[in-house]
Design a protein around this motif. Structure first.
Motif, PDB file in Angstrom:
ATOM      1  N   LEU A  44       0.825  -1.211   0.000  1.00 37.84           N
ATOM      2  CA  LEU A  44       0.000   0.000   0.000  1.00 37.84           C
ATOM      3  C   LEU A  44       0.860   1.262   0.000  1.00 37.84           C
ATOM      4  CD1 LEU A  44      -2.873  -0.966   2.461  1.00 37.84           C
ATOM      5  CD2 LEU A  44      -3.016  -0.678  -0.015  1.00 37.84           C
ATOM      6  N   ILE A  45       2.000   1.215   0.657  1.00 32.23           N
ATOM      7  CA  ILE A  45       2.910   2.367   0.651  1.00 32.23           C
ATOM      8  C   ILE A  45       3.396   2.650  -0.772  1.00 32.23           C
ATOM      9  CG2 ILE A  45       5.216   3.135   1.355  1.00 32.23           C
ATOM     10  CD1 ILE A  45       4.684   1.854   4.078  1.00 32.23           C
ATOM     11  N   ASP A  46       3.674   1.576  -1.517  1.00 34.24           N
ATOM     12  CA  ASP A  46       4.070   1.756  -2.928  1.00 34.24           C
ATOM     13  C   ASP A  46       2.932   2.372  -3.734  1.00 34.24           C
ATOM     14  OD1 ASP A  46       6.553   0.668  -2.417  1.00 34.24           O
ATOM     15  OD2 ASP A  46       5.994  -1.361  -3.050  1.00 34.24           O
ATOM     16  N   VAL A  47       1.706   1.916  -3.480  1.00 36.36           N
ATOM     17  CA  VAL A  47       0.534   2.464  -4.177  1.00 36.36           C
ATOM     18  C   VAL A  47       0.364   3.946  -3.828  1.00 36.36           C
ATOM     19  CG1 VAL A  47      -1.981   2.381  -4.387  1.00 36.36           C
ATOM     20  CG2 VAL A  47      -0.662   0.257  -4.316  1.00 36.36           C
ATOM     21  N   ALA A  48       0.539   4.280  -2.542  1.00 34.77           N
ATOM     22  CA  ALA A  48       0.400   5.677  -2.101  1.00 34.77           C
ATOM     23  C   ALA A  48       1.437   6.566  -2.775  1.00 34.77           C
ATOM     24  CB  ALA A  48       0.543   5.761  -0.581  1.00 34.77           C
ATOM     25  N   SER A  49       2.647   6.058  -2.898  1.00 36.48           N
ATOM     26  CA  SER A  49       3.713   6.827  -3.544  1.00 36.48           C
ATOM     27  C   SER A  49       3.391   7.075  -5.017  1.00 36.48           C
ATOM     28  CB  SER A  49       5.037   6.067  -3.413  1.00 36.48           C
ATOM     29  OG  SER A  49       6.081   6.762  -4.059  1.00 36.48           O
ATOM     30  N   GLU A  50       2.866   6.043  -5.677  1.00 39.34           N
ATOM     31  CA  GLU A  50       2.490   6.187  -7.085  1.00 39.34           C
ATOM     32  C   GLU A  50       1.338   7.177  -7.254  1.00 39.34           C
ATOM     33  OE1 GLU A  50       0.605   3.455 -10.705  1.00 39.34           O
ATOM     34  OE2 GLU A  50       1.422   2.489  -8.907  1.00 39.34           O
ATOM     35  N   LEU A  51       0.349   7.094  -6.360  1.00 34.00           N
ATOM     36  CA  LEU A  51      -0.784   8.021  -6.424  1.00 34.00           C
ATOM     37  C   LEU A  51      -0.331   9.460  -6.197  1.00 34.00           C
ATOM     38  CD1 LEU A  51      -3.534   6.027  -4.486  1.00 34.00           C
ATOM     39  CD2 LEU A  51      -3.630   6.733  -6.891  1.00 34.00           C
ATOM     40  N   LEU A 139      -8.283  10.956  -7.595  1.00 36.34           N
ATOM     41  CA  LEU A 139      -7.017  10.428  -7.081  1.00 36.34           C
ATOM     42  C   LEU A 139      -6.848  10.711  -5.585  1.00 36.34           C
ATOM     43  CD1 LEU A 139      -4.621  11.404 -10.030  1.00 36.34           C
ATOM     44  CD2 LEU A 139      -5.413   9.105  -9.435  1.00 36.34           C
ATOM     45  N   ILE A 140      -7.318  11.863  -5.142  1.00 32.24           N
ATOM     46  CA  ILE A 140      -7.218  12.211  -3.721  1.00 32.24           C
ATOM     47  C   ILE A 140      -8.072  11.268  -2.874  1.00 32.24           C
ATOM     48  CG2 ILE A 140      -7.857  13.972  -2.016  1.00 32.24           C
ATOM     49  CD1 ILE A 140      -6.829  16.072  -3.980  1.00 32.24           C
ATOM     50  N   TYR A 141      -9.246  10.908  -3.398  1.00 35.59           N
ATOM     51  CA  TYR A 141     -10.067   9.908  -2.702  1.00 35.59           C
ATOM     52  C   TYR A 141      -9.286   8.603  -2.534  1.00 35.59           C
ATOM     53  CZ  TYR A 141     -14.593  12.351  -2.802  1.00 35.59           C
ATOM     54  OH  TYR A 141     -15.633  13.212  -2.572  1.00 35.59           O
ATOM     55  N   GLN A 142      -8.663   8.170  -3.618  1.00 38.88           N
ATOM     56  CA  GLN A 142      -7.904   6.920  -3.582  1.00 38.88           C
ATOM     57  C   GLN A 142      -6.729   7.021  -2.602  1.00 38.88           C
ATOM     58  OE1 GLN A 142      -6.719   5.718  -7.522  1.00 38.88           O
ATOM     59  NE2 GLN A 142      -8.790   5.857  -8.345  1.00 38.88           N
ATOM     60  N   LEU A 143      -6.049   8.163  -2.624  1.00 39.83           N
ATOM     61  CA  LEU A 143      -4.902   8.340  -1.725  1.00 39.83           C
ATOM     62  C   LEU A 143      -5.346   8.347  -0.270  1.00 39.83           C
ATOM     63  CD1 LEU A 143      -1.875   8.847  -1.426  1.00 39.83           C
ATOM     64  CD2 LEU A 143      -2.337  11.300  -1.609  1.00 39.83           C
ATOM     65  N   ALA A 144      -6.479   8.990   0.021  1.00 42.37           N
ATOM     66  CA  ALA A 144      -6.997   9.015   1.391  1.00 42.37           C
ATOM     67  C   ALA A 144      -7.328   7.600   1.861  1.00 42.37           C
ATOM     68  CB  ALA A 144      -8.244   9.897   1.471  1.00 42.37           C
ATOM     69  N   GLU A 145      -7.909   6.811   0.965  1.00 42.55           N
ATOM     70  CA  GLU A 145      -8.241   5.423   1.287  1.00 42.55           C
ATOM     71  C   GLU A 145      -6.980   4.627   1.620  1.00 42.55           C
ATOM     72  OE1 GLU A 145      -9.037   1.822  -1.644  1.00 42.55           O
ATOM     73  OE2 GLU A 145     -10.777   3.145  -1.559  1.00 42.55           O
ATOM     74  N   VAL A 146      -5.958   4.772   0.783  1.00 39.61           N
ATOM     75  CA  VAL A 146      -4.714   4.011   0.961  1.00 39.61           C
ATOM     76  C   VAL A 146      -3.972   4.458   2.217  1.00 39.61           C
ATOM     77  CG1 VAL A 146      -2.445   3.541  -0.027  1.00 39.61           C
ATOM     78  CG2 VAL A 146      -4.457   3.503  -1.494  1.00 39.61           C
ATOM     79  N   GLU A 147      -3.867   5.766   2.428  1.00 39.77           N
ATOM     80  CA  GLU A 147      -3.134   6.266   3.600  1.00 39.77           C
ATOM     81  C   GLU A 147      -3.822   5.868   4.903  1.00 39.77           C
ATOM     82  OE1 GLU A 147      -2.631  10.455   2.971  1.00 39.77           O
ATOM     83  OE2 GLU A 147      -0.724  10.161   1.902  1.00 39.77           O
ATOM     84  N   ASN A 148      -5.158   5.881   4.907  1.00 36.40           N
ATOM     85  CA  ASN A 148      -5.888   5.446   6.101  1.00 36.40           C
ATOM     86  C   ASN A 148      -5.658   3.965   6.361  1.00 36.40           C
ATOM     87  OD1 ASN A 148      -8.560   4.472   7.569  1.00 36.40           O
ATOM     88  ND2 ASN A 148      -8.387   6.676   7.894  1.00 36.40           N
TER      89      ASN A 148
END
Length: 210
Positions: A44-51, A139-148
């Motif tokens: 998920l950290i990798d996904v967050a970095s990509e987002l 994208l911000i929605y997706q990033l918020a989901e991943v970071e949470n």
């Protein structure tokens, strides 16, 4: 020197051995859980970095398009048209279980980009900016989901690590020490009983007549 508050009996020896096996099994399960959680969190950290990279690039492109729209159409007119853009859409927060951890999943209705203004009133720069800012919101929605999710997994990893350490550093060594203590006491008792029985047999053995 350790002080034992347990009676050194065979029943307590069996009980302590069973407790040790249970603690060791618990440690193995916690260790596996921790490994899975860490793997999931790192992904998920990798996904967050990509987002985040995609958001930064899209922001840069959107601002360039907006700047060009302001220059070619006038900032007041751009602001007027911006008021007619679609407002925030409703979304749902669902949850998915990862090794017992409830992580969020944001569901947004996927609808095509529409406007309340006619395209003849704008130019390509404004339309590009509107589309890209809409993409940024998604994208911000997706990033918020991943970071949470990362935060929740990190908290569970910390809790799991604490429980695993308690078993590995405290409970398991305590059971091992208790088993050793009971086993040594019982062996010593068996030796004493053996020698006592041997002396008794020696005393009761009839003497040979001369």
């Amino acid at each position: 020197m350790a002080v034992y508050k347990i009676t050194p009996t065979k029943a307590n020896l069996i009980k302590s051995k069973n407790s040790l096996k249970f603690a060791q099994k618990g440690y193995e399960l916690l260790d596996k859980k921790r490994t899975v959680l860490i793997r999931e969190m790192m992904a998920l950290i990798d996904v967050a970095s990509e987002l985040q990279d995609r958001i930064d690039k899209t922001f840069a492109q959107a601002y360039e398009a907006l700047k060009l729209a302001n220059i070619t159409m006038g900032s007041e007119y751009v602001e007027e048209l911006a008021q007619s853009l679609a407002k925030e859409r409703d979304y749902q927060v669902l949850f998915k279980s990862v090794m017992g951890v409830e992580v969020p999943r944001i569901r947004i209705e996927d609808v095509p980009f529409t406007t309340e203004y006619g395209f003849f009133r704008t130019n390509p720069a404004f339309d590009k900016a509107a589309i890209q800012f809409g993409e940024i919101r998604r994208l911000i929605y997706q990033l918020a989901e991943v970071e949470n999710s990362v935060y929740k997994l990190a908290m569970e990893i910390k809790k799991t690590q604490k429980r695993a350490n308690a078993l590995d550093k405290i409970q398991i060594p305590r059971y091992q020490s208790t088993i050793k203590y009971i086993d040594e006491v019982l062996q010593e008792k068996e030796r004493e009983d053996f020698f006592r029985l041997k002396r008794v047999k020696g005393k009761t053995k009839p003497k040979k007549k001369v």
